[in-house]
Design a protein around this motif. Structure first.
Motif, short mmCIF file in Angstrom:
data_model
loop_
_atom_site.label_atom_id
_atom_site.label_comp_id
_atom_site.label_asym_id
_atom_site.label_seq_id
_atom_site.Cartn_x
_atom_site.Cartn_y
_atom_site.Cartn_z
N ALA A 176 0.84 -1.20 0.00
CA ALA A 176 0.00 0.00 0.00
C ALA A 176 0.87 1.25 0.00
CB ALA A 176 -0.93 -0.01 1.21
N GLU A 177 2.00 1.20 0.71
CA GLU A 177 2.90 2.35 0.76
C GLU A 177 3.47 2.66 -0.62
OE1 GLU A 177 6.64 4.31 0.59
OE2 GLU A 177 6.57 2.12 0.49
N LYS A 178 3.89 1.63 -1.33
CA LYS A 178 4.45 1.84 -2.68
C LYS A 178 3.37 2.26 -3.67
CE LYS A 178 8.70 -0.96 -2.72
NZ LYS A 178 8.83 -1.19 -1.27
N GLN A 179 2.17 1.69 -3.54
CA GLN A 179 1.07 2.13 -4.42
C GLN A 179 0.80 3.61 -4.23
OE1 GLN A 179 -2.57 -0.12 -4.46
NE2 GLN A 179 -1.53 -2.10 -4.37
N SER A 180 0.76 4.05 -2.98
CA SER A 180 0.48 5.45 -2.68
C SER A 180 1.59 6.35 -3.19
CB SER A 180 0.32 5.62 -1.17
OG SER A 180 0.16 6.98 -0.84
N ARG A 181 2.82 5.86 -3.11
CA ARG A 181 3.99 6.68 -3.49
C ARG A 181 4.20 6.74 -4.99
NH1 ARG A 181 10.21 5.36 -1.56
NH2 ARG A 181 11.23 7.03 -2.75
N PHE A 182 3.97 5.63 -5.69
CA PHE A 182 4.38 5.54 -7.09
C PHE A 182 3.23 5.46 -8.10
CE2 PHE A 182 7.96 3.28 -4.83
CZ PHE A 182 8.88 4.32 -4.98
N MET A 183 1.98 5.32 -7.63
CA MET A 183 0.88 5.08 -8.56
C MET A 183 -0.29 6.01 -8.28
SD MET A 183 1.04 0.88 -8.59
CE MET A 183 0.55 0.61 -10.30
N GLU A 184 -1.17 6.10 -9.26
CA GLU A 184 -2.39 6.88 -9.10
C GLU A 184 -3.56 6.11 -9.72
OE1 GLU A 184 -1.93 10.51 -11.27
OE2 GLU A 184 -1.90 9.54 -13.25
N PRO A 185 -4.79 6.35 -9.27
CA PRO A 185 -5.93 5.66 -9.86
C PRO A 185 -6.05 5.98 -11.35
CG PRO A 185 -6.55 6.71 -7.79
CD PRO A 185 -5.18 7.21 -8.14
#
Length: 280
Positions: A176-185
């Protein structure tokens, strides 16, 4: 011996299988043993139908004609698989973050450059995982001369990889941390890589058994679950070519069922079951 297929299916003979096998070997170094005769049919018959041919023979005649080069690429792509996932074989990424990236960061901060290579990137999960690992251990890497070369023989999957868009279910392997840091919806049920990470990967089409245009060396190369398709001579030749492209002390990551046999010839020392280090 001719093998008749159900109505609507293209004719497929032993001679056709041998011909496909020769093409795969000559074009991409891919080796299919006799036991893969049915597999070859299942992968190629769709291309035969979509190209509008009634038999493998007519299709292969077209593929090998001067005007069939684009279809030849599609044939080779049909014969290869693209099974991958984010952070597959996690020990490789732990090693990358703990051993490779700190050395690369010091080299780059001293005015050098940092290069890593995903040599069979498929739909992109591997190079994007490499980029996330790099930025986890070297947060300002995107502000330096750091790049992740990502190559594959299949132009369709290279385009898909470069887009950096994945279903949410597929991204579950990313914390979840990497998704929040590196990705967007993106859209209703997908995520897209965004921000500084997008400057790290460079996606290119490349046949590993042809000439390589890049001239520099790499701190690490991921070449995993590729040589399982090659015969022994092609495998050993590729290992040595990859070793030549590693920096002294650089690392080669291979698939869980793969081994580099020719240490003396290639100068690669095994440091873990699927990790090899080039002698300094």
């Amino acid at each position: 011996m001719n093998t008749m297929r159900p109505a609507g299916e293209p004719d497929y003979t032993d001679a056709d299988f041998q011909r496909v096998r020769r093409i795969a070997q000559e074009e991409a170094g891919i080796y299919f043993p006799d036991t893969k005769r049915t597999l070859v049919y299942s992968r190629v018959s769709r291309r035969v139908r979509e190209a509008g041919h009634a038999s493998f023979q007519r299709y292969l005649d077209f593929v090998q004609a001067p005007g069939g080069r684009n279809e030849m690429e599609k044939l080779i792509c049909a014969l290869t698989t693209n099974v991958t996932s984010f952070f597959r074989e996690k020990t490789h990424f732990t090693h990358l973050e703990e051993v490779v990236v700190p050395r690369l960061a010091a080299q780059v901060r001293a005015g050098g450059r940092g290069r890593l290579w995903s040599a069979a990137c498929s739909t992109g999960q591997e190079p994007w995982s490499i980029a996330m690992s790099v930025l986890s251990a070297f947060p300002d890497a995107h502000g330096h001369d750091v790049r992740v070369l990502a190559t594959d023989i299949n132009s369709d999957v290279v385009s898909q990889a470069a887009a950096g868009i994945y279903p949410r279910a597929e991204a579950e392997a990313i914390s979840a941390e990497k998704q929040s840091r590196f990705m967007e919806p993106y859209g209703d049920d997908a995520l897209r890589f965004t921000g500084g990470i997008r400057s790290l990967p460079a996606f290119r089409v490349l046949n590993l058994n042809a000439d390589w245009p890049m001239k520099g060396t790499f701190a690490a190369i991921f070449c995993r679950n590729v040589v399982i398709y090659f015969d022994e001579a092609t495998r050993e030749r590729l290992w040595c070519r990859l070793a030549e492209r590693l920096e002294p002390g650089g690392f080669l990551y291979v698939g869980h069922s793969e081994r580099v046999a020719s240490k003396n010839q290639c100068g690669l020392e095994q440091v873990a079951p699927t990790i090899y280090r080039k002698e300094p």
